[in-house]
Design a protein around this motif. Sequence first.
Motif, mmCIF file in Angstrom:
data_model
loop_
_atom_site.group_PDB
_atom_site.id
_atom_site.type_symbol
_atom_site.label_atom_id
_atom_site.label_comp_id
_atom_site.label_asym_id
_atom_site.label_seq_id
_atom_site.Cartn_x
_atom_site.Cartn_y
_atom_site.Cartn_z
ATOM 1 N N ARG A 1 2.776 3.407 -3.711
ATOM 2 C CA ARG A 1 2.321 4.511 -4.553
ATOM 3 C C ARG A 1 2.746 5.857 -3.981
ATOM 4 N NH1 ARG A 1 -2.572 4.025 -8.077
ATOM 5 N NH2 ARG A 1 -2.619 1.830 -8.648
ATOM 6 N N ALA A 2 2.598 5.992 -2.667
ATOM 7 C CA ALA A 2 2.954 7.250 -2.016
ATOM 8 C C ALA A 2 4.445 7.529 -2.171
ATOM 9 C CB ALA A 2 2.574 7.185 -0.534
ATOM 10 N N VAL A 3 5.247 6.472 -1.967
ATOM 11 C CA VAL A 3 6.697 6.630 -2.095
ATOM 12 C C VAL A 3 7.040 7.070 -3.516
ATOM 13 C CG1 VAL A 3 8.894 5.416 -2.090
ATOM 14 C CG2 VAL A 3 7.237 4.993 -0.274
ATOM 15 N N ALA B 1 5.088 8.525 -5.680
ATOM 16 C CA ALA B 1 4.593 9.873 -5.938
ATOM 17 C C ALA B 1 5.546 10.912 -5.358
ATOM 18 C CB ALA B 1 3.199 10.035 -5.336
ATOM 19 N N SER B 2 5.996 10.687 -4.118
ATOM 20 C CA SER B 2 6.872 11.686 -3.509
ATOM 21 C C SER B 2 8.223 11.727 -4.236
ATOM 22 C CB SER B 2 7.063 11.410 -2.016
ATOM 23 O OG SER B 2 7.411 10.071 -1.817
ATOM 24 N N PRO C 1 0.809 -1.215 0.000
ATOM 25 C CA PRO C 1 0.000 0.000 0.000
ATOM 26 C C PRO C 1 0.846 1.271 0.000
ATOM 27 C CG PRO C 1 -0.370 -1.332 1.992
ATOM 28 C CD PRO C 1 0.607 -2.068 1.164
ATOM 29 N N GLY C 2 2.030 1.240 0.623
ATOM 30 C CA GLY C 2 2.814 2.457 0.730
ATOM 31 C C GLY C 2 3.543 2.840 -0.536
ATOM 32 N N TYR D 1 9.634 15.123 -5.731
ATOM 33 C CA TYR D 1 10.965 15.570 -5.364
ATOM 34 C C TYR D 1 11.807 15.844 -6.608
ATOM 35 C CZ TYR D 1 15.571 15.395 -3.187
ATOM 36 O OH TYR D 1 16.826 15.686 -2.773
#
Lengths: 362, 260
Positions: free
Chosen positions: B12-14, B16-17, B9-10, B21
């Motif tokens: 996508r967020a990683v 995206a960030s 689950p994490g 960046y």
Amino acid sequence: MADKAPAAVEVVAVSKRFGSGADAVVALDEVSLALRPNEFFTLLGPSGCGKTTLLRLIAGFEQPSAGQILIDGEPVAGLPPYRRPVNTVFQSYALFPHMTVAQNVAFGLEMRRRPAAEIAATVAEMLALVRLGGLEARRPAQLSGGQQQRVALARALANHPKVLLLDEPLSALDLKLRKEMQAELKRIQHATGLTFVFVTHDQGEALTMSDRIAVMSGGRVLQVGTPEDIYERPTHRFVADFIGDTNLLEAECIAHDASGSRCRVADGIEIATAQSAAVGTRVTLAIRPERVELARAAPTGWPARVESVTYFGTDTTVQMMLGGAVTFQARVQNRNGAVHAFAPGDTVRVSAPPDAVRIVAD
Amino acid sequence: MSPSSLRFPGLRAVLASFFVYLYLPIIVLVVLSFNASPQATIWTGFSIDWYGRVLDNPDLMRAFRNSLLIATTAAVGATVLATLAALGTQRRQGGAVDAVNAVIALPLVVPEIVTAVASLLFFIMIGLRLGLGTVILAHLVFCIPFAYLPIRARLEGMDAALEEAAADLYATPAATFRRVTLPLLWPGLLSGLMLAFIISLDDFVITYFVSGPGATTLPVYIFGMIRIGVSPEVNAVSSLILLISIAFVAASWVIGRLKR
Ligand SMILES: Nc1ncnc2c1ncn2[C@@H]1O[C@H](COP(=O)(O)OP(=O)(O)OP(=O)(O)O)[C@@H](O)[C@H]1O
Ligand SMILES: [Mg+2]
């Protein structure tokens, strides 16, 4: 005799070594051959025996370490590949990927600066010959394996070389296409009247297609002859063994007269051969399984015990023990349906006509 | 995307960030280059004045022309030398070739500041006057490995039998090169050339050391501007450089497609 005209290709005592010192590889060892004009000549041998090396020497990609090569009677030592009147069909086809089929076929003619009209006509003629009309504008990547192979053939043939070198051109094809291309190659060779030097390690292909075959092993040419010569009258143990199935028997020559000799394989087993050998010498005899005659109760012949019987459809192979120690096989044609006459454990009588028994060198 | 990469689950967020960046600063820079305010970092309204200012600045345009001249000359020179080196080591094996490859690639891992000082020292020792010539020379040298790698990779991937086939079909070595080797090498040559061009266009450290008066390049000029303060003009010129780079990459991609 055909020998009156200069040989299309003559290879005279050619050796080729790769590397030097202790780890030198002798790829060819004093090979001599003379190819006749218009001949379909096959180099047959197992992997690594030097077939490709011999083709590369004739094409000029490598230079012999010793000996010389003549093409159409002219020595070609020092001539680079682009000055030799031979063309090659590479095992990998090596079609130019950035050119169309037509451009590939035209390449050799363009390099020799033929007029444009002649090039166009020849390209069309060659593509028709290999039955690829209509595919002129395709790239090699858009062709099937068999089509690529035919482009490679057309590209080489377009130059009307004196000699065409073919390095296992059919090995990448599936069985059906392979059979078709075998027939096609024979047809083209017939139509063009060129000398073909055809490399293969497939004995069936060699037997069906060739005018003559050179059997190679370990950098040497062991025997040169027609398919029939090679199959019926092998001169070497390797040749007899490599092509088809064969029975190899160690024997000692015990008698000798004008019609041939008698050899003893074991006590009570004496075999007549049409060839002659000095009395007392040890020889190796080669007998094709299909030339062996089996009988249940013949008065003559060597006694043998049946070990196993294997049905192959067109024929049945009978595995036997001769004189208790020597394995031996016979192939019986199933002309009247499957043969049920022999069963393991049976005692039979075995014989072979003297002309089917060949003395072979080791 | 493969299903397995979505199972955490994490992730996508990683991801995206990571992209934020990577690209947010560049987006901010481009956006601010259209800012009407002379304060580089406060948005007041849309304007393309700064682009006009850039094009009207004679010093900046001279620096830009210098950069183009240097990058073009160095990239072409480096590509030619790299091609010769790649052809020279083609299909040869052994210690000598490994050594040649190592020596050609070595500048990639030498710290740039060392190359810069060494180049400066060398030019002074042999008595060359610093200027455009020395910058071009220095760039040409450090561009060689960048041009060499894609060319060599392309050459190694080429079937040796193709050149033999050409020779077999009566092509002399020169004709083989022209009709077979070069056309097949072309994509490698092009990416080598582009890479060398971009690397040269972008270089600051070495250029700063070996450029004399009159040989100021765009990065060196921008550095000078920044020392006075980050102005929207700097944003505009940086955006223009970005545009050129993107155009280059796009062009090389399109050419690569057309070749097929
Ligand atoms: N360039 C080379 N350098 C060193 N050894 C080589 C070279 N070319 C061939 N050889 C060696 O020479 C021998 C004959 O090779 P060749 O390629 O002629 O065999 P071949 O009969 O064509 O085999 P295959 O059926 O596998 O193609 C082999 O032992 C091979 O390893
Ligand atoms: Mg081979």
